[in-house]
Write an enzyme that holds these catalytic residues in place. Sequence first.
Site, PDB file in Angstrom:
ATOM      1  N   HIS A 151      -6.120   0.428  -1.391  1.00 36.23           N
ATOM      2  CA  HIS A 151      -6.542  -0.887  -0.902  1.00 36.23           C
ATOM      3  C   HIS A 151      -7.695  -1.493  -1.686  1.00 36.23           C
ATOM      4  CE1 HIS A 151      -4.346   0.959   2.459  1.00 36.23           C
ATOM      5  NE2 HIS A 151      -3.976  -0.277   2.731  1.00 36.23           N
ATOM      6  N   ASP A 174      -7.228   5.864  -1.984  1.00 33.62           N
ATOM      7  CA  ASP A 174      -6.944   4.664  -1.205  1.00 33.62           C
ATOM      8  C   ASP A 174      -6.436   3.550  -2.123  1.00 33.62           C
ATOM      9  OD1 ASP A 174      -6.917   2.502   0.483  1.00 33.62           O
ATOM     10  OD2 ASP A 174      -8.945   2.803   1.254  1.00 33.62           O
ATOM     11  N   CYS A 196       0.814  -1.223   0.000  1.00 32.27           N
ATOM     12  CA  CYS A 196       0.000   0.000   0.000  1.00 32.27           C
ATOM     13  C   CYS A 196       0.847   1.273   0.000  1.00 32.27           C
ATOM     14  CB  CYS A 196      -0.977   0.002   1.171  1.00 32.27           C
ATOM     15  SG  CYS A 196      -0.251  -0.294   2.785  1.00 32.27           S
TER      16      CYS A 196
END
Length: 410
Positions: free
Chosen positions: A292, A290, A113
Amino acid sequence: MERIEKPTTLSGIVLQYRSFHCFIYQWCTRMDSVFEAYLGPDGMLGAVAGSGSEPDDIPKVNSKVWVLGKQYNAVQELDLIRRDIKSRLWCTYRRGFVPLGEPQLTTDKGWGCMLRCGQMVLAQALIDLHLGRDWFWSTECRDSTYLKIVNRFEDSRKSYFSIHQIALMGDSEDKKVGQWFGPNTVSQVLKKLVRYDDWCSLVIHVAMDNVIVIDDIIALCLEKPQNEESWKPLLLMIPLRLGLSDINPIYIPALKKCFELVGNCGMIGGRPNQALYFVGYVDDEVLYLDPHTTQRSGTVGQKTSADEIDFDETFHQKYAGRINFAQMDPSLALCFLCKSRVAFDILLDKLKTEVLSASPQPLFEIMQKPTSEWKSTVADFENVNHTPRELRRACCDDLLDSDEDFEFIS
């Protein structure tokens, strides 16, 4: 119903176990993809086209919204805000890429990440440098410069800034493939990688120990000291730690000011246990992209096929997430692009007059020349969040060097 025979040999038992394990893995992978597609990044219902509900990305209040140095109105310019967000390169977890490292990883889910956040900030710098801050992406975009940029972040060994290149270069920072990076480590890795790409025309300076040393940057960026036009475009990255376990609220006004400056390329950081790429703010909430979401690997190429066109869309997310500034992890890196010497001088002035004066305790210091090294003492370990730079540096030196306190486990 066909009767399943029980295996009678050890090899038969092993074979049946492997088949069952393979089935469970494939089923979980498919279900994982289904849930991610349904929920969208950060588990935000309604953030996918066709969900039938309005996403809660920007609050419906008459407030200013800042996105990478540009100001918008939250109500009147919502479509423009979303167009701006969608034009940023969104780098996420991928699966099915060429095996990487040992034990031959084919996905970065669970460990990549922060590497993806590093990709996003570098991509933003390249887009701003080569296409301009007012450039916007569309599905039909086949601009050759844009394609050169996005191709550099595809997951293959030949791409300059792929997950492969970043992870393997991390070895030089004592990070093995599959280990988590922090903002400091990914900054150092990107600094090394840009040297191998002449086209990007960019140099990176990582300001360590909470200090911007002007002479160091000028020596890096000016090929000919007497010629201001020989300036190499600069991506300035400033790793900081603004608290122990929580961000110290005294720094929040200064962080807001950073998003308002021309040349701002966002911040790489996150919230506890989750790395995020921060791109702006509204009121007391910070906006982010993000990483993810696990998507397939592939290539954008020259966007000549339907598959390449579809794959290009996986690099763009229309809706930003948002969290309160107080929820940010205290470890982060500020990022700014200076295309010219004039832009660098303007940035320094803005940092001094607007950012460093915005909080009771300045985020960092700006010095003309480097100072002598400081040695830590027992007394230096007091008041970590509220001491001057010299004490703060002394008590955090080992942490900064190892990057342990920059870790985000996802």
